[in-house]
Design an enzyme around this catalytic site. Structure first.
Site, PDB file in Angstrom:
ATOM      1  CG  HIS A 147       8.347  39.423  52.447  1.00  0.00           C
ATOM      2  ND1 HIS A 147       9.594  39.763  52.853  1.00  0.00           N
ATOM      3  CD2 HIS A 147       8.027  39.983  51.428  1.00  0.00           C
ATOM      4  CE1 HIS A 147      10.065  40.762  51.950  1.00  0.00           C
ATOM      5  NE2 HIS A 147       9.093  40.819  51.084  1.00  0.00           N
ATOM      6  N   GLY A 176      10.950  45.274  54.012  1.00  0.00           N
ATOM      7  CA  GLY A 176      11.809  46.615  54.321  1.00  0.00           C
ATOM      8  C   GLY A 176      10.646  47.649  54.554  1.00  0.00           C
ATOM      9  CB  VAL A 177       7.332  48.406  53.739  1.00  0.00           C
ATOM     10  CG1 VAL A 177       7.559  48.983  52.273  1.00  0.00           C
ATOM     11  CG2 VAL A 177       6.649  47.285  53.723  1.00  0.00           C
ATOM     12  CB  ILE A 222      14.140  38.672  54.447  1.00  0.00           C
ATOM     13  CG1 ILE A 222      13.216  38.937  53.049  1.00  0.00           C
ATOM     14  CG2 ILE A 222      15.027  37.650  54.273  1.00  0.00           C
ATOM     15  CD1 ILE A 222      14.231  39.620  52.034  1.00  0.00           C
ATOM     16  CD  GLU A 240       3.999  51.739  60.785  1.00  0.00           C
ATOM     17  OE1 GLU A 240       3.456  51.910  61.738  1.00  0.00           O
ATOM     18  OE2 GLU A 240       4.018  52.323  59.570  1.00  0.00           O
TER      19      GLU A 240
END
Length: 147
Positions: free
Chosen positions: A51, A60-61, A57, A65
């Site tokens: 990723h 986002g999840v 990067i 979290e």
């Protein structure tokens, strides 16, 4: 209460372990009100190779979290409970108004700031921001519930 004892073991308040423990340190805690934590984003993170290979990067999840984990620490500490002693845990129950403003990259120091908005029996609502170099990279409202 103002800045309270931050000298405690994070894993006493979170069931998460490597590679999913996303809080490295608690910088500030005011029970029932606010917590500020840090996640040092290393180039060795297990998600970076996929990723993305040419421009790593942080997903986002995982930022959300990390904010949820910080919120969970505050929830348990505020109620004088722990995973270790009481088997207590809070889980992410919902999120609203989530926005991602800038990418988080290897070498960033991610500051996790969570503030209690409301509390009902087994559910707490938090207003959260994740920052890098004092710039907001993510903002969200989270619901966490005892599970």
């Amino acid at each position: 209460m103002s800045d309270q004892d931050i000298d405690f073991v994070i894993t006493d308040y979170l069931p998460h372990r490597y590679p999913f423990l996303l809080v490295d340190r608690v910088l500030e805690i005011v029970l029932g009100e606010r917590i500020v934590c840090v996640k040092n984003v290393s180039a060795n993170e297990p998600f970076f190779p996929g990723h993305f290979p040419d421009r790593p990067i942080m997903p986002g999840v995982l930022i959300v979290e990390a904010l949820a984990q910080a919120s969970g620490i505050l929830a348990l500490r505020s109620r004088n409970l722990s995973v270790e002693k009481h088997g207590s845990v809070f889980v992410l129950a919902g999120m609203d108004k989530t926005r991602f403003k800038k990418p988080v990259e290897p070498g960033d120091r991610l500051i996790l700031d969570a503030n209690v908005v409301s509390e009902r029996r087994d559910i707490m609502k938090f207003s959260c921001e994740a920052l890098v170099d004092e710039n907001v990279v993510c903002s969200t409202e989270l619901l966490i519930a005892s599970g």
